[in-house]
Structures are given as C-alpha cells and as structure tokens.
Scaffold this active site. Structure first.
Site, short mmCIF file in Angstrom:
data_model
loop_
_atom_site.label_atom_id
_atom_site.label_comp_id
_atom_site.label_asym_id
_atom_site.label_seq_id
_atom_site.Cartn_x
_atom_site.Cartn_y
_atom_site.Cartn_z
N GLU A 278 0.83 -1.21 0.00
CA GLU A 278 0.00 0.00 0.00
C GLU A 278 0.87 1.26 0.00
O GLU A 278 0.72 2.14 0.84
CB GLU A 278 -0.97 -0.03 1.18
CG GLU A 278 -1.89 -1.25 1.11
CD GLU A 278 -2.96 -1.30 2.19
OE1 GLU A 278 -2.73 -0.78 3.29
OE2 GLU A 278 -4.04 -1.86 1.90
N ASP A 357 -8.10 -9.36 3.82
CA ASP A 357 -7.81 -8.29 4.76
C ASP A 357 -8.85 -8.23 5.87
O ASP A 357 -9.69 -7.33 5.88
CB ASP A 357 -7.79 -6.96 3.99
CG ASP A 357 -7.35 -5.80 4.86
OD1 ASP A 357 -6.87 -6.06 5.96
OD2 ASP A 357 -7.50 -4.65 4.42
N GLU A 385 -12.25 -3.08 12.33
CA GLU A 385 -12.35 -2.31 11.09
C GLU A 385 -13.54 -2.76 10.22
O GLU A 385 -14.37 -1.95 9.82
CB GLU A 385 -11.05 -2.42 10.30
CG GLU A 385 -11.10 -1.71 8.94
CD GLU A 385 -9.77 -1.76 8.19
OE1 GLU A 385 -8.82 -2.37 8.69
OE2 GLU A 385 -9.71 -1.17 7.10
#
Ligand code: GCW
Length: 663
Positions: A278, A357, A385
């Site tokens: 990323e 993820d 998340e």
C-alpha cells in the site's frame, strides 16, 4: 462503585473471610530485587480486588508463597511438572497457595492468574495449575499516529501521542500495561505500521528519550517494545541517496542506528515492518526481494538479540478491475513462499489470518504449513475495522477459533503449529482514550480474548467469554449469563447481516462501515464480487484463478468441490448462479434474503436482552451499551435493505416469504 475505565483486573470482588486471611499473609521467596515488583502487584491486587491488606510474613506463617523455580521449587511437589519459559505453577495444599514462576515474567503471570481465578470464584481446593504460554511472542500492534489519530481506531485518540509528539498520562500507561500483562501479552508496538514523516524519527535521537520512557513503564510488566520502522529511513533520517538493502552504506547506516536505539532501549524486541505494501517503501523498489530487505535488518538487530517482524500484506493495490487474471488473495503466497528458507533466523513473517484483509469471513491464509523453514506469526485484527467498528457489537472469538482450528493438512491445525512454525501471534489493538478503553465497553472482550488465546490457543470462545464477563461484570449470574449470551450471538449476527457465504467487501470504501455493495467493484484494490443478474462470486479453483492450489491437496479438493466447500465460504471460492441449491435446499438468493432478515432480528433481540439488564447494572454501563445498540440497529437495517434490494434488482426474484424488500 463502577467505573467504565476499570476492566478485568481492577474491580472489587467478594471473597470469603478465610480466603482473605490466607491471601493476606504472604512471602516472597527471593532476595532478587527484580521480583519485588511482583510482590507489589500482588499486594495491590489483593487490596484493590478483595479489600484485604497483605502482610509480608516469614515463610512458616505464609498463606501465599511467591517465587521462581530457582528459589521456590521446594514449595511444589517433586513430580516433574515444571513450567517452561514465562510459565507458572499455582499449587494449593492444606490452605497454603504457592505461586511459582519459571522466571520473573512467569511469576507475574501466575500472580495475575491467581487473582483472576479468585475473582471468578474459580480456584478449586487442591488447585494445581501448571501453564506455559504456547506462543513465544504475544504481540499487540497499535496503529497510532503521532498526530494522535489512530488508523482504524474506534476508541478515541491515542493514549501515547498527540500533535506530532509523545503525550501520555503515565498512570494510564501503567494501568494499560497491567491489563496487557494480566492476559499474557509481552510485546507491544505503539506506532502504526504505516510510518509517516514524523514517526520515521522515532528511532532517532529526536524521540528516543521519550520512547525509552515508554519502554521503562512497560518493562516491569514483562512487556518489550517493538517499533514500526520506515524502510526508507536511511534516506529520510540518514540523508543517504538510497535505501537499497544490498547497498553497504545502507547496511552500515542500519547497524549504527540500531546500536543507538539499543543504547536507549537495551531490551527492545526489534522492528516491525510493512514494506512494499500500500505504497510503503520496500526492497522491490530496488529490484530486491523481501528476504534481502528483512535479512538486512535482522543482521543489524542480531548482536542485541532483536527480531524483525516482517508483514506479508503485500499485493497489487493498483489493479485494473478489468483484468480478471490477477486475484488478490493469491498475493501473500506468491510473494513469500518462493523465499522459504532464505530468511534469517531472527525474522518472523507476520501473516494476516485471511488472504484478503480481516474480512468478516475469509478462509485461512494458505501460508501456514507452506513455509516450513520460516518463522511465521498469525496476525489478527482486534480493532473492528470490518466488523462493526466498535459501534456494532462483535465478539471476534468465534472468528479466531475458526482460524486456530483450521486443519492445514500440512499437517495439523493452525493452533498445533504454535511453537514450531508459528512462533508469534500479533493483534491490531482496539484501544484508545475512550473512557472504557475500547469505545464499545463490551469490545473489551476482544482484547481480553486475544491475550488469552495467544497464551493458550486451545481455549474456547465459551470459556473465554465466561472468564471475561465474570471479571468485568461481577458475580450476579443473571447479569453475566445474559451478557455472555449477547456476546456469543454477536458475531453470527454480524456475519448474517453483512457477509453472506463469504462474499466480502460490500462496505463503504475508505472508512469501511455500512453497506455499499459495489463500493469496491470498479476500484484498484482487487476486491470484486462480479455480480450479474444470473451469477455472483469468483471462481478461485484451478479452473479459475488457481487460488485453491495454494493449499494442501486435500484442502484444494475440499474447497474446489461445491459439495464439500464449507457453505460459509461458498461464494469466496466459487462463482455460482443465484438458483444454486444449498444443502438445506434453499437457493443462494433465498439464503441471502433470509440471513439479512435474521441478522437484523438478532440485533434487535440482543438490544432487547440488554434492556432487561437496565436495573441490574451500573447506569454508566447500561447507557453506553444501549447507545451503541441504537447505532447497531440502524446499521443492521441499512445492511439488510441495501443488500436485499441490490440482489432483488439484479435478479427480479422475490423473497419466498414475502417480507419487505424495497424495489
Ligand atoms: O486493511 C488495511 C487497512 C489499512 C491498514 C492495512 C494494513 C495500516 O485498511 O488501514 O494499514 O490494512 O494492514 O497494513
């Protein structure tokens, strides 16, 4: 009195007078100054939790004997049962309790365990508990930025940083250290794996004195720091022209810098690294591989006994959605398995539990068992998340249990591999400045449970939940029973309204809360559903992207066959028509409708169950959780209606049960 701040080791509990008498006469069988802190923790715990004052008495009068094997082995029966590193034995005999640690940390863990067992009313007569942690490195990773903001944090701002500098209340840090140690965590990273401009300098003289102060606060609790470093530090801090790991100047720079760091923090655990991931810098930028990068750092750390925890979250984050040949879940395996055997002995590769993820439902990463000559760490996300962001209640224990009990066939379950191939477990922290630490008070169960599982991965969600509710909410069985029930229902409910059959990523892009079925459909992130009016999902078998071939042959077969593929993962592995019939005869479409309605009903039922506790628990706790349930209900309804409408509009097929779907 009840305070949200006080968690599992801080409250008052009732205890019989006779037990209080036993506890209040204690002796430390050691002259080692290092162990006095353990006695202090014992005294503090007995006072705070049970309201008794401890007298230090001669050995003959002691009810409780504390020590390490070195000096207290004689308090134990000579039966060959000996705890290993960081372990302990608690032995009760004729009204005397011996707590004997294998070493200093073991003694501290034994003391906390004794206190926590007593608080739960669970110390049996003739207790004999001998435990050694299954995992050597039990790490918690904060994703805190020095601005004070926490990446994927849902519990307020950082307890360590503010305004591009350190900013902490020492008492809070100490209370936190105790919480972590009480569940066995021994390694802590306080800064984000995305290492921005200011944070890059944490390993320089500019911040080392303050980082060292934090290390000092955690040290007595047996917790060592592991610092997230920026792979480009030689350029950013050192002013070098390159950060190429094979460049001698770069290697020397890291050696000198590491020497400096260890002058400030002699027991630093090592470095945590997110590289080539990323947009973070990494060895690929120089045409080198991840072993080159990790080994360079490992060499610099070696003289100090330090380790590198190197993350495997490496994938193409600039993918073209039109290109159906690339399949993001393949990435960790493709990048790292060819390097098996090339990593230095003090490198641990840190692998996320699933290939994507931290989605609500993913298969277990195929790396476990596939890298027999490399140390691996299992990384899980304690912060929620993708699992409700600590507004929705979601106890992650069942998710982690599924991961730990997955049979890799290479051979053994993930839990079986701890201590041999998997030498570490890391969790992304869910902590912040919020009054209850975790935003949602009940989200504490995830921190508690992460620690307990990293100590003993064989514990079940039921056992851990039972411990937690008794420690956090006292002894009224109606209260603890109902809270345990709500916690146990929370993950299945969340999965029901968000993620049918392993379909991932139907979230709002960027902040990842709430439904947005095609939010990621045409993006660069490699996260697609490819829903048409007839079919949905991605074929990941050998005939498709080939992802299943990364597993052991038995698991490849298991996942590739739609009859044997676990249904909860069916649409992760397969592309199927909506009319495809599941084992119970329902179509995929009907299953999607049913689970959405059911998940929302479960959210209502949990909220209603919570309401029945209104007069039984502290108002501050009741209100805080009730408020969150309000948000959760809104979210669950949104998920139900958006997802149902999406699939109804794609198929034109109505719900068999005629429930409300917005056309
Ligand atoms: O899931 C993604 C998160 C990023 C995170 C990244 C990672 C720290 O959305 O916020 O960055 O994973 O694990 O590195």
């Amino acid at each position: 009195s009840y305070a949200l701040y006080d968690t599992w080791l801080q409250r008052g509990y009732t205890l019989s007078e006779s037990m209080k008498t036993v506890l209040s006469q204690a002796v430390l069988l050691s002259e080692d100054q290092q162990l006095e802190f353990c006695m202090k923790e014992y005294i503090r715990g007995v006072r705070r939790m049970f309201g008794a004052e401890v007298q230090q008495v001669p050995k003959e009068q002691a009810g409780v004997l504390l020590g390490t094997l070195e000096q207290a082995a004689k308090c134990l029966p000579q039966d060959g049962k000996t705890p290993g590193a960081e372990g302990f034995r608690i032995y009760e005999n004729g009204g005397h309790i011996a707590v004997v640690g294998a070493d200093r940390s073991g003694l501290l863990y034994g003391i906390y365990r004794l206190l926590m067992l007593l608080a739960q009313g669970k110390l049996p007569e003739n207790a004999d508990i001998c435990e050694t942690p299954a995992v050597q490195v039990r790490a918690l990773n904060h994703w805190d930025n020095m601005s004070g903001q926490i990446e994927r944090g849902y519990a307020g701002e950082s307890i360590f940083f503010k305004d591009e500098d350190f900013c902490f209340e020492e008492q809070r840090v100490v209370d936190y250290a105790r919480m972590l140690a009480s569940v066995g965590i021994n390694t802590l990273t306080i800064n984000n794996v995305n290492v921005h401009q200011t944070e890059t300098f944490l390993i320089s003289e500019r911040f080392l004195p303050k980082l060292a102060r934090i290390a000092d606060l955690f040290r007595p609790f047996g917790i060592r720091l592991l610092v997230s470093i920026n792979f480009a530090s030689p350029m950013r801090i050192g002013g070098l022209a390159t950060s190429d790991p094979l460049d001698e100047g770069v290697q020397h720079w890291w050696e000198r810098q590491t020497e400096l760091i260890y002058r400030w923090i002699p027991d630093l655990c090592g470095f945590l690294v997110k590289a080539d991931s990323e947009h973070e810098p990494g060895p690929y930028q120089y045409g080198r591989n991840h072993a080159d990068g990790a080994n360079m750092l490992a060499r610099a750390l070696k003289p100090y006994g330090g380790i590198v925890m190197w993350r495997c979250f490496v994938y193409d984050c600039a993918q073209d959605w039109r290109n159906q040949k690339i399949d993001r879940p393949r990435a960790a395996y493709d990048n790292f398995v060819p390097l098996d055997g090339q990593f230095a002995d003090n490198v641990i590769l840190q692998v996320k539990n699933g290939p994507y993820d931290f989605q609500v439902r993913e298969p277990v990463t195929p790396l476990f068992g596939a890298m027999k000559q490399t140390h691996l760490a299992l990384e899980v996300q304690v912060t929620q998340e993708y699992t409700g962001q600590q507004r929705d209640l979601c106890s992650l224990l069942p998710l982690w249990q599924d991961v730990l009990q997955f049979d890799t066939k290479r051979p053994g379950t993930v839990a079986d591999m701890f201590g041999s191939q998997i030498t570490a477990m890391a969790g992304v922290a869910n902590i912040g400045k919020s009054e209850c630490w975790t935003g949602h008070p009940l989200a504490q169960v995830n921190l508690y449970g992460f620690g307990r599982l990293s100590w003993n991965p064989a514990l079940t969600p039921e056992e851990i939940t039972d411990e937690y509710v008794k420690l956090a909410f006292g002894s009224d069985p109606e209260v603890t029973g109902k809270i345990a029930d709500i916690l146990q229902r929370s993950y299945p409910a969340y999965e029901d309204y968000t993620s049918p059959l392993g379909l991932c990523w139907m979230v709002n892009p960027g902040y990842h809360y709430g439904p947005n079925v095609e939010g990621y459909e045409y993006t660069r992130w490699g996260t697609y559903l490819r829903a048409t009016c007839r079919e949905v999902g991605i074929d990941r078998t050998a005939a498709g992207t080939g992802y299943t071939t990364q597993y052991a042959p038995e698991n490849d077969t298991l996942f590739s066959n739609t009859d044997t593929c676990p249904e909860k993962l069916l649409l992760f592995f397969h592309r199927l028509p909506y009319s495809y019939k599941l084992h119970d005869g329902r179509t995929i479409l009907q299953y999607i409708y049913d689970t959405r309605f059911h998940g929302e009903e479960e959210a209502e039922a949990m909220a209603a169950e919570w309401d029945t506790l209104k007069d039984k628990i502290a108002p501050s706790l009741y209100e805080a959780v009730a408020e969150r349930f309000g948000m959760q209900l809104e979210n669950a309804r949104e998920w139900r209606d958006v997802v149902n409408t999406y699939f109804y509009r794609h198929t034109g097929i109505a719900d068999e049960k005629g429930r409300k779907i917005y056309k």
